[in-house]
Design an enzyme around this catalytic site. Structure first.
Site, PDB file in Angstrom:
ATOM      1  N   TYR A 250      30.413 -46.136 -23.449  1.00  0.00           N
ATOM      2  CA  TYR A 250      30.242 -44.763 -23.960  1.00  0.00           C
ATOM      3  C   TYR A 250      29.114 -44.718 -24.982  1.00  0.00           C
ATOM      4  O   TYR A 250      28.051 -44.225 -24.721  1.00  0.00           O
ATOM      5  CB  TYR A 250      31.552 -44.240 -24.546  1.00  0.00           C
ATOM      6  CG  TYR A 250      31.489 -42.766 -24.867  1.00  0.00           C
ATOM      7  CD1 TYR A 250      31.634 -41.828 -23.857  1.00  0.00           C
ATOM      8  CD2 TYR A 250      31.268 -42.305 -26.168  1.00  0.00           C
ATOM      9  CE1 TYR A 250      31.560 -40.467 -24.128  1.00  0.00           C
ATOM     10  CE2 TYR A 250      31.193 -40.957 -26.444  1.00  0.00           C
ATOM     11  CZ  TYR A 250      31.336 -40.037 -25.433  1.00  0.00           C
ATOM     12  OH  TYR A 250      31.245 -38.699 -25.694  1.00  0.00           O
TER      13      TYR A 250
ATOM     14  N   HIS B   1      35.580 -30.759 -17.036  1.00  0.00           N
ATOM     15  CA  HIS B   1      35.056 -31.981 -17.633  1.00  0.00           C
ATOM     16  C   HIS B   1      36.028 -33.153 -17.516  1.00  0.00           C
ATOM     17  O   HIS B   1      35.654 -34.293 -17.758  1.00  0.00           O
ATOM     18  CB  HIS B   1      34.712 -31.715 -19.099  1.00  0.00           C
ATOM     19  CG  HIS B   1      33.770 -32.711 -19.697  1.00  0.00           C
ATOM     20  ND1 HIS B   1      32.503 -32.936 -19.195  1.00  0.00           N
ATOM     21  CD2 HIS B   1      33.906 -33.562 -20.748  1.00  0.00           C
ATOM     22  CE1 HIS B   1      31.897 -33.860 -19.921  1.00  0.00           C
ATOM     23  NE2 HIS B   1      32.736 -34.269 -20.861  1.00  0.00           N
TER      24      HIS B   1
ATOM     25  N   ASP C 287      32.794 -27.476 -14.815  1.00  0.00           N
ATOM     26  CA  ASP C 287      32.565 -28.151 -16.089  1.00  0.00           C
ATOM     27  C   ASP C 287      31.680 -27.276 -16.967  1.00  0.00           C
ATOM     28  O   ASP C 287      30.491 -27.108 -16.707  1.00  0.00           O
ATOM     29  CB  ASP C 287      31.892 -29.510 -15.853  1.00  0.00           C
ATOM     30  CG  ASP C 287      31.860 -30.386 -17.106  1.00  0.00           C
ATOM     31  OD1 ASP C 287      32.035 -29.829 -18.212  1.00  0.00           O
ATOM     32  OD2 ASP C 287      31.674 -31.600 -16.973  1.00  0.00           O
TER      33      ASP C 287
ATOM     34  N   SER D  12      30.351 -38.405 -19.256  1.00  0.00           N
ATOM     35  CA  SER D  12      29.849 -37.504 -20.287  1.00  0.00           C
ATOM     36  C   SER D  12      28.670 -38.170 -21.006  1.00  0.00           C
ATOM     37  O   SER D  12      27.656 -38.456 -20.382  1.00  0.00           O
ATOM     38  CB  SER D  12      30.972 -37.136 -21.257  1.00  0.00           C
ATOM     39  OG  SER D  12      30.633 -36.011 -22.015  1.00  0.00           O
TER      40      SER D  12
END
Length: 718
Positions: free
Chosen positions: A480, A679, A644, A560
């Site tokens: 991430y 999302h 999303d 993301s």
């Protein structure tokens, strides 16, 4: 306190080999040709050609037809992978166990969340005393396909009235429904157009919530940047709800939230212009028409009120304390110069919870939990000895609670919950899952590797104990690296199925995250964002050097901001991995800030408007703008949702179009677009299982596996 109609032309076919035990079958993969409609922007004298901006219009028939055409190609390809259904069946089999959340008391009832196994959404149950539990709210009845999910669930102070929010199709736009807790009957009209909001009650009279004015154009992609805090009094129309904060120009912020202290004395208001840093204000609710009191008037720190006792506030802050600390101050003079250290900063990052008259300091020690219990005088009571090495959460509740609960998990241990005795520090098992997964057959090891600039980065590697380090193990490297988010050990059913197949699962704690505080976060932001990609690339190099895997058996995955990580890594080092799996990614770094609340991510990314230097930096790694003609990119499966409205799907659409046009070689580039999904939050279990089956099947197939590494098909049949 809680904190299209489009002329579909066809490009030349790509032949992908599909090997089975008996023969080799050719899958003919033909991409839809995405029409180019060039739009030229000039930024700091540089012309930027955007051929696929028309895909940003999520309401157009052209875009809808493109989505349909791409999905047809993708799902046709996936349907030809021989073990796709076997993976889906195993995921369903392993997922199908009862899951129960920790109980919480409201009014005369004790409530808890429960999922029987494969229910699309968790059900809320309740019981009174020793009576049998009954269903209180079943989100599975909200929609036929399970795509309407339950968000916040909030009770009035006496527990007699409930306000809960729902999300439809995964959208961040919510509705709030108000019901009588005893009868479960709707009490008044539904509140609509609520976004990025909590629900915080004031006594039994009403509650505070937040939203934006509904944007013109598409509510799924139009920019929203003025958040407002409202108060809804029961029995009144939403149209009459007063704006408490955020209406006047001086109060304009992208994110505004309000919460009431447990004693109903104070309203705490947090206001932010980005995802990092906030202003903080207080309103005395015991005095009618009281003015706002400023606690912090700038966004140079992250600070919130964790608790209060009378006029004494307990705040958690990283002001002059990158790893966070707890301070106290009186509401009469609450500004920073009057703060007194309560739990000082340490070398480890702090998060705080409270309940039953105690504070619980949860420290991350190299991304692993350590819990210290304090009383309200700041005295250290004890260190809570956890069931193992991993992640603990919970330890929160009301001040008068008699008992608290906490959860514990790691990469090979399914999450369990425990009832904690705050007086003597003992605990007992409250709920443990009955799951067909033998954790004793797996091992997790934390190692430290060296990134490009010499920084030591921790990574946890999990796999079967009998895995041979021969460089041929299918490996997923997950990351991430942003927004102060910490990746701590937690169990995943999907990852369990991956590891059952002899797969390795590796998670590095990249810079940009929060594992080592604000300095670690800042080291992966704006003009230092490349550090994050370098950390990820170095993690891959470590796994290859140590023979866990090789480039032929390595997949990189992230969602993301993690989708950006994958997109940047695969465009910078396309030969490093065999498979790339960017999910709901931020992939157009020159325009991300023009959609929904994207401008709020500027603390991490910066924007092209900031300076020529920032523009050139963003252009230098923006995945959409760094796909090069004639490059052999890894087999890529891009995943997104058509609803999303956080990271709009146009990011993924444009990246897919660029890759499909410019890809060299035989590796497939596909985009899987989940319809009526957002999302990720609230995604039905059925859809989640299908997504993971497709991701794992695509990954293993493109690593050359003729059948599943573990002979799953025969085992399931037996």
């Amino acid at each position: 306190m809680k904190k299209i109609l489009i002329p579909i032309l066809f490009a030349s076919a790509i032949i992908v080999s599909c090997k089975t035990e008996t023969k080799t079958t050719a899958i003919k993969l033909t991409y839809p040709k995405t029409t180019k409609k060039p739009v030229i922007d000039t930024i700091f004298g540089t012309k930027i050609i955007d051929n696929y901006r028309w895909l940003e219009d999520d309401k157009s028939e052209e875009t809808k037809a493109w989505v349909k055409a791409e999905n047809e190609v993708t799902f046709d390809y996936l349907s030809k992978i021989p073990y796709r259904e076997d993976l889906k069946n195993r995921l369903s089999e392993l997922w199908n166990y009862e899951k129960v959340g920790a109980p919480f008391k409201e009014g005369d009832y004790t409530y808890f969340y429960k999922n029987n196994g494969l229910q699309n959404q968790y059900v809320v149950y309740r019981k009174k005393g020793d009576s049998n539990a009954e269903v209180f709210l079943d989100p599975n009845t909200f929609s036929k396909d399970g795509t309407t999910s339950l968000g916040n669930l909030s009770f009035s102070k006496d527990g007699k009235t409930v306000a809960y929010s729902i999300s439809e199709g995964g959208s961040d736009w919510r509705k709030i429904i108000i019901i009588d807790a005893e009868s479960k009957k709707v009490k008044e009209d539904t509140l609509v157009d609520v976004k990025f909001s909590g629900i915080s009650w004031y006594k039994n009279e009403g509650f505070y919530y937040s939203s934006y004015d509904k944007p013109k154009g598409s509510e799924l992609s139009a920019k929203t940047d003025q958040h407002k805090l409202y108060y809804h009094k029961l029995g009144t129309s939403q149209k009459s709800d007063p704006v408490i904060f955020g209406e006047i120009p001086s109060e304009k912020h992208r994110y505004v939230g309000g919460s009431v202290t447990e004693d109903d004395n104070y309203l705490i208001i947090s206001a932010s212009i980005s995802t990092s840093g906030n202003k903080l204000f207080l309103k005395d609710l015991s005095k009618p028409n009281s003015k706002l009191i400023t606690i912090i008037d700038n966004v140079r720190s992250d600070t919130y009120v964790a608790e209060n006792r009378g006029s004494k506030l307990y705040l958690v802050t990283n002001l002059n304390a990158p790893n966070k600390k707890v301070v106290t101050v009186d509401v009469k003079n609450p500004t920073p110069e009057n703060w007194i250290d309560f739990i000082p900063e340490t070398e480890n990052v702090l998060s705080l919870s409270s309940g039953a008259g105690y504070f619980f300091a949860n420290y991350m020690v190299d991304a692993v939990s350590k819990i210290l219990q304090y009383n309200f005088d700041g005295k250290l009571i004890r260190e809570v000895k956890l069931p193992g090495v991993g992640s603990a959460g919970g330890f929160g509740g009301k001040k008068d609670a008699n008992e608290l609960y906490f959860s514990f998990t790691n990469y090979s241990t399914p999450s369990s919950s425990y009832k904690f005795n705050t007086k003597d520090g003992t605990y007992e098992s409250y709920w443990k899952p009955s799951i067909a997964f033998n954790a004793d057959s797996y091992t997790s090891k934390q190692i430290f590797y060296t990134s490009k600039d010499g920084t030591k980065i921790p990574m946890i590697i999990t796999h079967k104990k009998d895995v041979e380090l021969n460089g041929k193990n299918p490996t997923i490297l997950y990351g991430y690296g942003g927004f102060n988010v910490s990746l701590t050990p937690s169990f995943s059913i999907a990852n369990a199925v991956w590891m059952e197949q002899g797969g390795v699962y590796a998670v590095p704690n990249l810079r940009g995250g929060g594992e080592y505080g604000k300095e670690w976060h800042d080291a992966g932001t704006q003009l230092k964002k490349q550090n994050v990609f370098d950390d990820f690339i170095a993690a891959a190099a470590y796994l290859i050097d140590e023979k866990y895997t090789s480039s032929d058996f390595l997949a990189i995955r992230g969602g993301s901001n993690g989708g950006l990580l994958v997109g940047a890594t695969m465009t910078q080092r396309p030969n490093l991995m065999k498979v790339a799996l960017p999910a709901v990614g931020v992939l157009d770094m020159l325009r991300y800030h023009t959609f929904t609340a994207g401008a709020g991510w500027a603390y991490d990314y910066g924007t092209v408007n900031d300076s020529k230097e920032m523009f050139n930096y963003l252009k230098g790694y923006s995945p959409v703008h760094n796909v090069k003609e004639g490059t052999k990119y890894p087999a890529t499966l891009i995943t997104t949702g058509d609803h999303d409205d956080r990271v709009v799907p146009a990011h993924s659409f444009k990246f897919a179009a660029e890759l499909q046009e410019k890809q060299a070689g035989e590796n497939p580039v596909l985009i899987r677009i989940e319809t009526n999904a957002g999302h990720g939050a609230g995604t039905p279990v059925a859809k989640t299982i299908e997504q993971y089956a497709d991701i794992f099947a695509f990954t293993l197939f493109n690593m050359g596996f003729e059948q599943l590494p573990n002979n799953l098909k025969s085992r399931i049949k037996s």
